[in-house]
Write an enzyme that holds these catalytic residues in place. Structure first.
Site, PDB file in Angstrom:
ATOM      1  CB  SER A 142       3.323   1.780   6.274  1.00 17.60           C
ATOM      2  OG  SER A 142       2.226   2.009   7.112  1.00 17.60           O
TER       3      SER A 142
ATOM      4  CG  ASP B  77       0.081  -4.100   2.767  1.00 17.93           C
ATOM      5  OD1 ASP B  77       0.237  -3.524   1.674  1.00 17.93           O
ATOM      6  OD2 ASP B  77       0.061  -3.504   3.857  1.00 17.93           O
TER       7      ASP B  77
ATOM      8  CG  HIS C 259      -0.335   0.225   2.522  1.00 12.09           C
ATOM      9  ND1 HIS C 259      -0.046  -0.800   3.397  1.00 12.09           N
ATOM     10  CD2 HIS C 259       0.081   1.358   3.126  1.00 12.09           C
ATOM     11  CE1 HIS C 259       0.504  -0.307   4.493  1.00 12.09           C
ATOM     12  NE2 HIS C 259       0.588   0.999   4.357  1.00 12.09           N
TER      13      HIS C 259
END
Length: 416
Positions: A260, A183, A151
């Site tokens: 992230s 992911d 993402h």
């Protein structure tokens, strides 16, 4: 043996010599009373001076003994000294106990800052493409291969990936492999002889282990936070994530959106997870490194079989642009206790943890912290309800709770 026996007369004598004499005479009071009784009973007999002589003799003897013991107290009683502080020992505490700094020194050079630029939108003052998203990653091969979250670098139109190393140099990255289910994604830059992150094992980690999260929260690259592992195998169904075959690592290390894709590192300086999302303070999740190893292995095999052709492994044909968390009864209760703005009347739904800038969810008005309770007039109990709606409906009509307000939003997912 003389020391304990001598404490009583010495203490008493030191306090009051007269009281000392009175105490020493006390054991002989009974004997003196007997003499007195005998004398009163037989008043016709002459009084004897022996009694008075005995009392005075005992008084003088014990007074002298107490005085001698007081003078010789240092010979009978031990001397106690306080331990002195060794300043040289304190000066070495930084070298002994700063194990977090040791981990960072080993691991941080291989962590990178990733920024997504929009080629069709430019900053008014600088004239450069604006940043639409950012995240972190870490180098897994010295020839420029970087592992991150899907993402973070999702293949959006008109965007380029910029990678900044710890030394400040920036390179353009090419997305090679993407797995939307787990992911995970890989990015390659044109640079060799890079420091490589050591990959550990997530199968033998234990709750309570110290871990370090390295990343770029709020675009502040190489930010360090630390904590412990809260859970080693949090089921994806509890988190509302699509991949049901993978259990996530839960940690209380502070992680925010820019973290992230960054590594979750153990005290050996090995990456044991990839930071994926933050729910609230003290609750964050990471993808186990063992799963990432399998992803890297499959990606390497595809590259060998297909040359340099990029591969994207995804079964999801439509894209919304959010990270969600299913609200189980226990998790919902905990969030209601910790956070303000979550009504006590809510009994189900999914929490929006992150909204990617420029995504359909962002354009439709969704924000981090929103709780989706209904989609297309159907009750939402887990993220699976959202995924099914994305696959079957062209437009999602969402009922959203935001800061005690109920909103109705319409979002149109994009084809990928």
């Amino acid at each position: 043996m003389a020391a304990p026996w001598s404490r009583l007369p010495w203490n008493v004598f030191k306090k009051n010599q007269l009281q000392c004499k009175q105490v020493l005479i006390f054991p002989f009071a009974n004997r003196f009373s007997q003499y007195k009784f005998f004398f009163t009973k037989h008043q016709d007999r002459p009084t004897s001076n022996d009694t008075i002589k005995h009392v005075l003799t005992y008084t003088a003897f014990f007074s002298g003994l107490s005085y001698i013991l007081y003078k010789w107290k240092n010979d009978f009683m031990p001397t106690v000294h306080a331990k002195s502080i060794n300043l040289t020992d304190i000066n070495h505490n930084r070298d002994k106990y700063n194990f977090i700094a040791d981990v960072v020194e080993i691991s941080a050079p291989s962590v990178v800052y990733i920024e997504i630029k929009d080629n069709k939108r430019f900053d008014y003052f600088t004239g450069k493409p604006i940043s639409v998203s950012n995240g972190s990653g870490f180098i897994v091969q010295s020839d420029g291969l970087i592992l991150t979250n899907a993402h973070v670098v999702v293949n959006k139109p008109n965007t380029i990936v910029k990678v900044r190393l710890q030394d400040g140099n920036t390179y353009t990255g090419n997305v090679e492999d993407v797995d939307m289910h787990s992911d995970l994604a890989t990015v390659r830059i044109n640079k060799t002889n890079l420091p490589v992150m050591r990959l550990g094992n997530s199968s033998n980690i234990r709750p309570g282990e110290f871990v370090v999260a390295i990343g770029s929260p709020l675009a502040l690259s190489n930010t360090i936070t630390s904590g412990v592992i809260s859970s080693v195998n949090r089921a994806s169904e509890e988190l509302g994530l699509y991949n049901k075959q993978m259990g996530y690592i839960q940690t209380d290390a502070a992680i925010t959106f820019g973290n992230s894709g960054g590594p979750l590192v153990n005290l050996n300086g090995e990456a044991i997870g990839i930071n994926a999302m933050r729910v609230t303070a003290g609750i964050s999740f990471a993808i186990p490194i063992d799963h990432a190893k399998e992803f890297l292995k499959k990606a390497e095999m595809r590259r060998k079989n297909r040359g340099a052709q990029h591969t994207v492994d995804t079964s999801k044909n439509r894209y919304m642009g959010v990270t969600m968390l299913s609200l189980t009864p226990n998790l919902l209760f905990e969030l209601q206790q910790r956070l303000e703005g979550i009504p006590q009347s809510i009994r189900h739904g999914v929490l929006i943890c992150k909204v990617i800038v420029g995504s359909p969810a962002h354009i439709g008005g969704l924000q981090p912290g929103d709780i989706i309770t209904h989609v297309n007039d159907e009750t939402v109990t887990s993220a699976l309800n959202i995924y099914k709606a994305i696959e079957s409906a062209k437009i999602l009509k969402l009922t959203v709770v935001r800061q005690m307000q109920v909103l109705h939003l319409a979002i149109e997912p994009e084809d990928m």
